[in-house]
Design a protein around this motif. Structure first.
Motif, PDB file in Angstrom:
ATOM      1  N   MET A  46      -8.278 -72.648  50.098  1.00  0.00           N
ATOM      2  CA  MET A  46      -8.813 -73.397  48.471  1.00  0.00           C
ATOM      3  C   MET A  46      -7.555 -73.578  47.690  1.00  0.00           C
ATOM      4  SD  MET A  46     -10.998 -71.199  46.882  1.00  0.00           S
ATOM      5  CE  MET A  46     -12.285 -70.823  47.567  1.00  0.00           C
ATOM      6  N   ARG A  47      -7.905 -74.998  46.884  1.00  0.00           N
ATOM      7  CA  ARG A  47      -7.375 -75.237  46.141  1.00  0.00           C
ATOM      8  C   ARG A  47      -7.886 -74.967  44.536  1.00  0.00           C
ATOM      9  NH1 ARG A  47      -9.135 -81.293  46.181  1.00  0.00           N
ATOM     10  NH2 ARG A  47      -7.722 -82.323  47.243  1.00  0.00           N
ATOM     11  N   VAL A  48      -6.218 -74.160  43.614  1.00  0.00           N
ATOM     12  CA  VAL A  48      -6.552 -73.187  43.084  1.00  0.00           C
ATOM     13  C   VAL A  48      -5.921 -74.258  41.678  1.00  0.00           C
ATOM     14  CG1 VAL A  48      -6.929 -71.154  44.076  1.00  0.00           C
ATOM     15  CG2 VAL A  48      -4.838 -71.840  43.568  1.00  0.00           C
ATOM     16  N   THR A  49      -5.201 -75.041  41.950  1.00  0.00           N
ATOM     17  CA  THR A  49      -4.123 -75.940  41.165  1.00  0.00           C
ATOM     18  C   THR A  49      -5.804 -76.436  39.222  1.00  0.00           C
ATOM     19  OG1 THR A  49      -5.192 -78.183  41.947  1.00  0.00           O
ATOM     20  CG2 THR A  49      -3.547 -77.157  42.378  1.00  0.00           C
ATOM     21  N   ARG A  50      -4.931 -76.383  38.088  1.00  0.00           N
ATOM     22  CA  ARG A  50      -5.586 -76.898  36.888  1.00  0.00           C
ATOM     23  C   ARG A  50      -5.181 -77.812  36.941  1.00  0.00           C
ATOM     24  NH1 ARG A  50      -8.052 -72.540  34.676  1.00  0.00           N
ATOM     25  NH2 ARG A  50      -8.666 -71.272  36.667  1.00  0.00           N
ATOM     26  N   VAL A  51      -6.043 -78.839  35.597  1.00  0.00           N
ATOM     27  CA  VAL A  51      -5.734 -80.046  35.337  1.00  0.00           C
ATOM     28  C   VAL A  51      -4.992 -80.374  33.299  1.00  0.00           C
ATOM     29  CG1 VAL A  51      -5.970 -82.501  35.664  1.00  0.00           C
ATOM     30  CG2 VAL A  51      -6.791 -81.238  37.144  1.00  0.00           C
ATOM     31  N   ALA A  52      -4.412 -80.583  33.200  1.00  0.00           N
ATOM     32  CA  ALA A  52      -4.216 -80.356  32.106  1.00  0.00           C
ATOM     33  C   ALA A  52      -4.035 -81.646  31.497  1.00  0.00           C
ATOM     34  CB  ALA A  52      -2.633 -79.486  31.367  1.00  0.00           C
ATOM     35  N   ASN A  53      -3.567 -81.743  30.321  1.00  0.00           N
ATOM     36  CA  ASN A  53      -3.376 -83.301  29.563  1.00  0.00           C
ATOM     37  C   ASN A  53      -1.941 -82.872  28.621  1.00  0.00           C
ATOM     38  OD1 ASN A  53      -3.337 -86.119  28.259  1.00  0.00           O
ATOM     39  ND2 ASN A  53      -4.980 -86.154  30.156  1.00  0.00           N
ATOM     40  N   ALA A  54      -1.379 -83.545  27.937  1.00  0.00           N
ATOM     41  CA  ALA A  54      -0.399 -83.473  26.793  1.00  0.00           C
ATOM     42  C   ALA A  54      -0.077 -84.489  25.998  1.00  0.00           C
ATOM     43  CB  ALA A  54       0.797 -83.842  27.799  1.00  0.00           C
ATOM     44  N   PRO A  55      -0.077 -84.099  24.187  1.00  0.00           N
ATOM     45  CA  PRO A  55       0.130 -84.750  24.201  1.00  0.00           C
ATOM     46  C   PRO A  55       0.734 -85.965  23.893  1.00  0.00           C
ATOM     47  CG  PRO A  55       0.640 -82.623  22.762  1.00  0.00           C
ATOM     48  CD  PRO A  55       0.543 -82.723  24.641  1.00  0.00           C
ATOM     49  N   VAL A  56       1.722 -86.622  25.001  1.00  0.00           N
ATOM     50  CA  VAL A  56       2.619 -87.848  24.795  1.00  0.00           C
ATOM     51  C   VAL A  56       1.674 -88.762  25.133  1.00  0.00           C
ATOM     52  CG1 VAL A  56       4.405 -86.595  25.149  1.00  0.00           C
ATOM     53  CG2 VAL A  56       2.854 -86.739  26.974  1.00  0.00           C
ATOM     54  N   SER A  57       0.494 -88.397  25.934  1.00  0.00           N
ATOM     55  CA  SER A  57      -0.331 -89.575  26.167  1.00  0.00           C
ATOM     56  C   SER A  57      -1.687 -89.792  24.658  1.00  0.00           C
ATOM     57  CB  SER A  57      -1.701 -88.873  27.071  1.00  0.00           C
ATOM     58  OG  SER A  57      -1.060 -88.222  28.266  1.00  0.00           O
ATOM     59  N   PHE A  58      -1.291 -89.374  23.879  1.00  0.00           N
ATOM     60  CA  PHE A  58      -1.738 -89.634  22.348  1.00  0.00           C
ATOM     61  C   PHE A  58      -0.625 -90.664  21.311  1.00  0.00           C
ATOM     62  CE2 PHE A  58      -4.557 -87.010  24.324  1.00  0.00           C
ATOM     63  CZ  PHE A  58      -5.871 -87.400  24.273  1.00  0.00           C
ATOM     64  N   GLY A  59       0.878 -90.257  22.437  1.00  0.00           N
ATOM     65  CA  GLY A  59       1.577 -91.160  20.879  1.00  0.00           C
ATOM     66  C   GLY A  59       2.470 -89.735  20.486  1.00  0.00           C
ATOM     67  N   VAL A  60       2.006 -89.033  20.708  1.00  0.00           N
ATOM     68  CA  VAL A  60       2.887 -87.813  20.364  1.00  0.00           C
ATOM     69  C   VAL A  60       3.976 -86.842  20.792  1.00  0.00           C
ATOM     70  CG1 VAL A  60       1.916 -85.194  18.784  1.00  0.00           C
ATOM     71  CG2 VAL A  60       0.471 -86.974  19.089  1.00  0.00           C
ATOM     72  N   PHE A  61       5.271 -86.899  19.872  1.00  0.00           N
ATOM     73  CA  PHE A  61       6.033 -86.811  20.638  1.00  0.00           C
ATOM     74  C   PHE A  61       7.160 -85.924  19.788  1.00  0.00           C
ATOM     75  CE2 PHE A  61       5.195 -90.725  22.986  1.00  0.00           C
ATOM     76  CZ  PHE A  61       5.564 -90.532  23.858  1.00  0.00           C
ATOM     77  N   GLU A  62       7.291 -86.337  18.600  1.00  0.00           N
ATOM     78  CA  GLU A  62       8.094 -86.202  17.721  1.00  0.00           C
ATOM     79  C   GLU A  62       7.867 -85.852  16.154  1.00  0.00           C
ATOM     80  OE1 GLU A  62      10.823 -84.073  17.980  1.00  0.00           O
ATOM     81  OE2 GLU A  62      10.768 -84.358  20.702  1.00  0.00           O
ATOM     82  N   LEU A  63       6.869 -84.952  15.480  1.00  0.00           N
ATOM     83  CA  LEU A  63       6.274 -84.871  13.940  1.00  0.00           C
ATOM     84  C   LEU A  63       7.424 -85.867  13.143  1.00  0.00           C
ATOM     85  CD1 LEU A  63       5.022 -80.852  14.300  1.00  0.00           C
ATOM     86  CD2 LEU A  63       3.502 -83.197  14.734  1.00  0.00           C
ATOM     87  N   ALA A  64       8.389 -85.324  13.156  1.00  0.00           N
ATOM     88  CA  ALA A  64       9.362 -86.258  12.395  1.00  0.00           C
ATOM     89  C   ALA A  64       8.815 -87.913  12.609  1.00  0.00           C
ATOM     90  CB  ALA A  64      10.503 -86.354  12.580  1.00  0.00           C
ATOM     91  N   ASP A  65       8.630 -88.149  13.521  1.00  0.00           N
ATOM     92  CA  ASP A  65       8.191 -89.522  13.426  1.00  0.00           C
ATOM     93  C   ASP A  65       7.067 -90.319  12.195  1.00  0.00           C
ATOM     94  OD1 ASP A  65      10.136 -89.950  15.788  1.00  0.00           O
ATOM     95  OD2 ASP A  65       8.740 -89.918  16.930  1.00  0.00           O
ATOM     96  N   ALA A  66       6.022 -89.595  12.521  1.00  0.00           N
ATOM     97  CA  ALA A  66       5.260 -89.966  12.131  1.00  0.00           C
ATOM     98  C   ALA A  66       3.769 -88.897  11.628  1.00  0.00           C
ATOM     99  CB  ALA A  66       4.589 -92.230  12.244  1.00  0.00           C
ATOM    100  N   PRO A  67       3.053 -88.990  10.808  1.00  0.00           N
ATOM    101  CA  PRO A  67       2.353 -88.312  11.245  1.00  0.00           C
ATOM    102  C   PRO A  67       0.739 -88.661  12.405  1.00  0.00           C
ATOM    103  CG  PRO A  67       1.645 -89.453   8.861  1.00  0.00           C
ATOM    104  CD  PRO A  67       3.262 -90.673   9.791  1.00  0.00           C
ATOM    105  N   PRO A  68       0.434 -87.568  13.060  1.00  0.00           N
ATOM    106  CA  PRO A  68       0.174 -87.990  14.509  1.00  0.00           C
ATOM    107  C   PRO A  68      -0.950 -88.466  13.871  1.00  0.00           C
ATOM    108  CG  PRO A  68       0.647 -85.687  13.875  1.00  0.00           C
ATOM    109  CD  PRO A  68       1.557 -86.101  12.894  1.00  0.00           C
ATOM    110  N   PRO A  69      -1.192 -89.356  15.330  1.00  0.00           N
ATOM    111  CA  PRO A  69      -1.904 -90.285  15.209  1.00  0.00           C
ATOM    112  C   PRO A  69      -3.567 -90.246  14.963  1.00  0.00           C
ATOM    113  CG  PRO A  69      -1.215 -90.279  17.371  1.00  0.00           C
ATOM    114  CD  PRO A  69      -0.931 -89.380  16.790  1.00  0.00           C
TER     115      PRO A  69
END
Length: 297
Positions: free
Chosen positions: A1-24
């Motif tokens: 039986m599959r017990v995997t879970r699916v997540a996402n990540a801030p990089v999908s929204f252009g959030v890499f480093e807080l120092a770059d610019a205000p997050p979108p």
């Protein structure tokens, strides 16, 4: 039986480093959008974006922390030592995250700070480490992995375009010289000349974390022809929405079943701030989640 879970990540929204610019978009907006799309977890992103301690627990509001990037300069012994404090800070955040099933504990994702030559010509188009530099590089990866384990976390090393572990051959060498598990990223492997389905099978005993990402080799080819770097490749959409690149997504899911993978699957679609609207990013990540749902995940 599959017990995997699916997540996402801030990089999908252009959030890499807080120092770059205000997050979108705010962290609350992102968490809400991912929960609404049916994700079970989220990667940490830059420390402070999702909060720490009680703020992190409250913000996730039922989502689990799937992992988080820890960037170290394994190619330079002095800089590597300087960077260990940042790794420790990431592990501190993990320790305060909401508790989940043991096999879904957040995974420190060990990343390489990169190679300037390869960042400029991503995809295996610039020289990597010299043969004599591999033992030192690998020994520092092992030190970082052991440091995570001492804190109760099992890390996974992330091969990545623009770094010294970019091509399938680089991955093979790292696996040979260390006992660290692998964060297999389908998009980065695809654009570095690898076959993600074959890699899942060949490296099955070392795959501890999976990033599902699509890639477009035509965009990579044009980027190389234009002389632009990895960052601009991401901005141009080199990592496409699932189903719009060349990734064999059904094959990836079949391979995950074959190897009985039971950890996190993290959908990522690296993009740059300001190159896509927040609304489009939210819609893309909902559509990406649906693609895996259609395949039974």
């Amino acid at each position: 039986m599959r017990v995997t879970r699916v997540a996402n990540a801030p990089v999908s929204f252009g959030v890499f480093e807080l120092a770059d610019a205000p997050p979108p978009l705010s962290a609350d907006q992102m968490v809400r959008a991912l929960a609404d799309a049916g994700y079970a977890g989220i990667d940490l992103g830059p420390i402070g974006y999702l909060g720490t301690g009680e703020d992190l627990v409250a913000r996730l509001d039922g989502l689990l922390l799937a992992g988080g990037w820890a960037d170290l300069r394994y190619s330079d012994a002095v800089e590597f030592e300087k960077g260990l404090a940042a790794l420790d800070a990431t592990l501190d955040v993990f320790a305060a995250a909401p508790a989940g099933p043991e096999h879904l504990a957040p995974r420190p994702t060990l990343g390489c700070s990169g190679s300037p030559a390869r960042f400029a010509r991503p995809g295996g188009n610039a020289p990597g480490l010299a043969a004599g530099d591999w033992p030192g590089y690998a020994s520092r990866v092992q030190i970082a992995a052991d440091r995570c384990r001492e804190r109760g976390f099992e890390p996974a090393f992330h091969h990545h375009l623009g770094t010294y572990v970019e091509t399938p051959e680089d991955v093979e060498r790292l696996l040979e010289l260390t006992d660290v598990q692998l964060c297999l990223d389908t998009g980065h492997l695809l654009l570095a000349g690898g076959d993600p389905v074959t890699a899942l099978r060949d490296w099955s005993d070392r795959v501890g974390h999976v990033h599902v990402k699509d890639g477009d080799t035509a965009i990579l080819g044009q980027a190389l022809a234009d002389g632009v770097d990895l960052r601009e490749l991401m901005g141009r959409g080199g990592f496409a929405p699932l189903g719009e690149g060349e990734l064999d997504l059904p094959g990836v899911v079949r391979a995950l079943d074959e190897i009985d993978y039971q950890g996190w699957i993290i959908i990522e679609q690296d993009t740059l701030p300001g190159r896509r609207s927040v609304e489009r990013n939210i819609a893309d990540q909902a559509a990406n989640r649906e693609k895996l749902r259609e395949l039974g995940l």
